[in-house]
Write an enzyme that holds these catalytic residues in place. Sequence first.
Site, PDB file in Angstrom:
ATOM      1  N   ASN A 188       0.853  -1.189   0.000  1.00  0.00           N
ATOM      2  CA  ASN A 188       0.000   0.000   0.000  1.00  0.00           C
ATOM      3  C   ASN A 188       0.897   1.249   0.000  1.00  0.00           C
ATOM      4  O   ASN A 188       1.752   1.400   0.878  1.00  0.00           O
ATOM      5  CB  ASN A 188      -0.880  -0.032   1.264  1.00  0.00           C
ATOM      6  CG  ASN A 188      -1.790   1.166   1.382  1.00  0.00           C
ATOM      7  OD1 ASN A 188      -1.362   2.299   1.183  1.00  0.00           O
ATOM      8  ND2 ASN A 188      -3.034   0.937   1.721  1.00  0.00           N
ATOM      9  N   HIS A 234       1.040   6.148   2.032  1.00  0.00           N
ATOM     10  CA  HIS A 234       1.872   7.028   2.870  1.00  0.00           C
ATOM     11  C   HIS A 234       2.943   7.774   2.079  1.00  0.00           C
ATOM     12  O   HIS A 234       3.492   8.759   2.577  1.00  0.00           O
ATOM     13  CB  HIS A 234       2.462   6.250   4.036  1.00  0.00           C
ATOM     14  CG  HIS A 234       1.388   5.865   5.021  1.00  0.00           C
ATOM     15  ND1 HIS A 234       0.687   6.803   5.738  1.00  0.00           N
ATOM     16  CD2 HIS A 234       0.863   4.666   5.336  1.00  0.00           C
ATOM     17  CE1 HIS A 234      -0.211   6.192   6.477  1.00  0.00           C
ATOM     18  NE2 HIS A 234      -0.128   4.893   6.257  1.00  0.00           N
ATOM     19  N   HIS A 267      -5.841   3.660  -1.311  1.00  0.00           N
ATOM     20  CA  HIS A 267      -7.187   3.986  -0.820  1.00  0.00           C
ATOM     21  C   HIS A 267      -7.505   5.396  -1.273  1.00  0.00           C
ATOM     22  O   HIS A 267      -6.872   6.349  -0.813  1.00  0.00           O
ATOM     23  CB  HIS A 267      -7.177   3.873   0.715  1.00  0.00           C
ATOM     24  CG  HIS A 267      -8.498   4.109   1.370  1.00  0.00           C
ATOM     25  ND1 HIS A 267      -8.683   3.954   2.727  1.00  0.00           N
ATOM     26  CD2 HIS A 267      -9.709   4.483   0.873  1.00  0.00           C
ATOM     27  CE1 HIS A 267      -9.948   4.225   3.039  1.00  0.00           C
ATOM     28  NE2 HIS A 267     -10.587   4.562   1.919  1.00  0.00           N
ATOM     29  N   ARG A 303      -9.579   8.153  -0.700  1.00  0.00           N
ATOM     30  CA  ARG A 303     -10.534   8.602   0.310  1.00  0.00           C
ATOM     31  C   ARG A 303     -11.363   9.760  -0.216  1.00  0.00           C
ATOM     32  O   ARG A 303     -10.901  10.525  -1.067  1.00  0.00           O
ATOM     33  CB  ARG A 303      -9.780   9.061   1.574  1.00  0.00           C
ATOM     34  CG  ARG A 303      -9.314   7.914   2.436  1.00  0.00           C
ATOM     35  CD  ARG A 303      -8.624   8.449   3.675  1.00  0.00           C
ATOM     36  NE  ARG A 303      -8.403   7.391   4.624  1.00  0.00           N
ATOM     37  CZ  ARG A 303      -9.237   7.095   5.632  1.00  0.00           C
ATOM     38  NH1 ARG A 303     -10.334   7.799   5.821  1.00  0.00           N
ATOM     39  NH2 ARG A 303      -8.961   6.106   6.443  1.00  0.00           N
ATOM     40  N   ARG A 353      -6.980  12.714   1.274  1.00  0.00           N
ATOM     41  CA  ARG A 353      -5.888  13.140   2.165  1.00  0.00           C
ATOM     42  C   ARG A 353      -4.533  12.595   1.737  1.00  0.00           C
ATOM     43  O   ARG A 353      -3.510  13.111   2.124  1.00  0.00           O
ATOM     44  CB  ARG A 353      -6.182  12.750   3.611  1.00  0.00           C
ATOM     45  CG  ARG A 353      -6.122  11.274   3.867  1.00  0.00           C
ATOM     46  CD  ARG A 353      -6.191  10.977   5.337  1.00  0.00           C
ATOM     47  NE  ARG A 353      -7.534  11.195   5.873  1.00  0.00           N
ATOM     48  CZ  ARG A 353      -7.980  10.594   6.962  1.00  0.00           C
ATOM     49  NH1 ARG A 353      -7.197   9.789   7.636  1.00  0.00           N
ATOM     50  NH2 ARG A 353      -9.198  10.799   7.388  1.00  0.00           N
ATOM     51  N   GLU A 357      -8.856   0.382  -2.747  1.00  0.00           N
ATOM     52  CA  GLU A 357      -9.677   0.384  -1.529  1.00  0.00           C
ATOM     53  C   GLU A 357     -10.629   1.564  -1.604  1.00  0.00           C
ATOM     54  O   GLU A 357     -10.212   2.688  -1.911  1.00  0.00           O
ATOM     55  CB  GLU A 357      -8.808   0.549  -0.287  1.00  0.00           C
ATOM     56  CG  GLU A 357      -7.947  -0.648   0.021  1.00  0.00           C
ATOM     57  CD  GLU A 357      -7.096  -0.411   1.260  1.00  0.00           C
ATOM     58  OE1 GLU A 357      -7.234   0.637   1.926  1.00  0.00           O
ATOM     59  OE2 GLU A 357      -6.266  -1.277   1.562  1.00  0.00           O
ATOM     60  N   THR A 379      -8.041   3.472   8.723  1.00  0.00           N
ATOM     61  CA  THR A 379      -9.229   2.617   8.825  1.00  0.00           C
ATOM     62  C   THR A 379      -9.202   1.908  10.183  1.00  0.00           C
ATOM     63  O   THR A 379      -8.195   1.306  10.551  1.00  0.00           O
ATOM     64  CB  THR A 379      -9.227   1.577   7.682  1.00  0.00           C
ATOM     65  OG1 THR A 379      -8.911   2.248   6.480  1.00  0.00           O
ATOM     66  CG2 THR A 379     -10.567   0.900   7.554  1.00  0.00           C
ATOM     67  N   GLU A 439     -11.097  -9.308   3.075  1.00  0.00           N
ATOM     68  CA  GLU A 439      -9.800  -8.970   3.664  1.00  0.00           C
ATOM     69  C   GLU A 439     -10.022  -8.916   5.167  1.00  0.00           C
ATOM     70  O   GLU A 439     -10.838  -8.129   5.666  1.00  0.00           O
ATOM     71  CB  GLU A 439      -9.272  -7.618   3.152  1.00  0.00           C
ATOM     72  CG  GLU A 439      -7.914  -7.302   3.792  1.00  0.00           C
ATOM     73  CD  GLU A 439      -7.310  -5.977   3.353  1.00  0.00           C
ATOM     74  OE1 GLU A 439      -7.583  -5.523   2.220  1.00  0.00           O
ATOM     75  OE2 GLU A 439      -6.562  -5.393   4.157  1.00  0.00           O
ATOM     76  N   HIS A 468      -3.533  -4.721   7.822  1.00  0.00           N
ATOM     77  CA  HIS A 468      -3.586  -3.632   8.798  1.00  0.00           C
ATOM     78  C   HIS A 468      -2.643  -3.910   9.963  1.00  0.00           C
ATOM     79  O   HIS A 468      -2.849  -4.846  10.730  1.00  0.00           O
ATOM     80  CB  HIS A 468      -4.991  -3.355   9.350  1.00  0.00           C
ATOM     81  CG  HIS A 468      -5.124  -1.916   9.755  1.00  0.00           C
ATOM     82  ND1 HIS A 468      -5.623  -0.956   8.915  1.00  0.00           N
ATOM     83  CD2 HIS A 468      -4.745  -1.280  10.863  1.00  0.00           C
ATOM     84  CE1 HIS A 468      -5.562   0.215   9.515  1.00  0.00           C
ATOM     85  NE2 HIS A 468      -5.025   0.046  10.702  1.00  0.00           N
TER      86      HIS A 468
END
Length: 245
Positions: free
Chosen positions: A7, A10, A43, A45, A49, A70, A101, A152, A192
């Site tokens: 992922n 970041h 993801h 969003r 962000r 996602e 999340t 998931e 996660h």
Amino acid sequence: MTHLLINIDHVATLRNARKEKFPDPVMAARECLAGGSKGIVFHLREDRRHINDQDVMRLRSELDTKLDFELSTVEEIVAICCKIRPELATLVPERREEVTTEGGLDVLRAKKRLTNVIPRLFDAGIKDVALFVDPNLDHIDEAARLGANAIELHTGDFANASSTAAKLEVLSKLKLAAIRAHQNGLQVHAGHGLDYLNYSLFGKSMPHLAEVSIGFSVIAQSIFSGLKDAVEKMNHLVSGSTYEG
Ligand code: PXP
């Protein structure tokens, strides 16, 4: 063997913190693939962000790899996902105030919206649709009834458990959930909070684990050893930790 997908949210978080054009998430994705990642997770969003619409478009057009998109069930984002047609769409809960999340979907409460969204994602040509869930057997059964073909499993409680005994307790629930999903014909993914310290115990305890989605720990490690190396290290753990029963 379990596949590792990285992922890259970041990387975009860092870029956006300074309102800059770098570091570029697409360039980061290339490094992840060079390090052995089997695909790229992001993801989009509602508040954008981290990853933004242009990133999503570029990830699709500039890379030849599996994308795991996602998303929440919000109409605007579902429409973008249908247009992008990732190989995998993972439906997640989303709250504006959360830092990340915070848990799985309440599949029973979200049933009406999921009944509408899941078939639309498949109809758009997306091969796999997963629901991000806690290890709750009722939610897993409902995911199958609603027509998803994957789940998931949320591993945050495992990652946050402070003792080995507490981790093992969460793992026993995750294991039962994976078995139930497999019996329902669902692919099993997980993610996660998985990191270099907790992965081995997780990997060897989990049956039917097709894919893991890992972000924060790998991007954090990349500050010290570079992204390709950080992915290689995690890939080594993921491919070396096979289910021991
Ligand atoms: N899977 C889902 C559904 C997530 O929301 C996240 C966090 O963005 C992850 C996996 C990856 O978690 P982490 O960044 O803690 O590895």
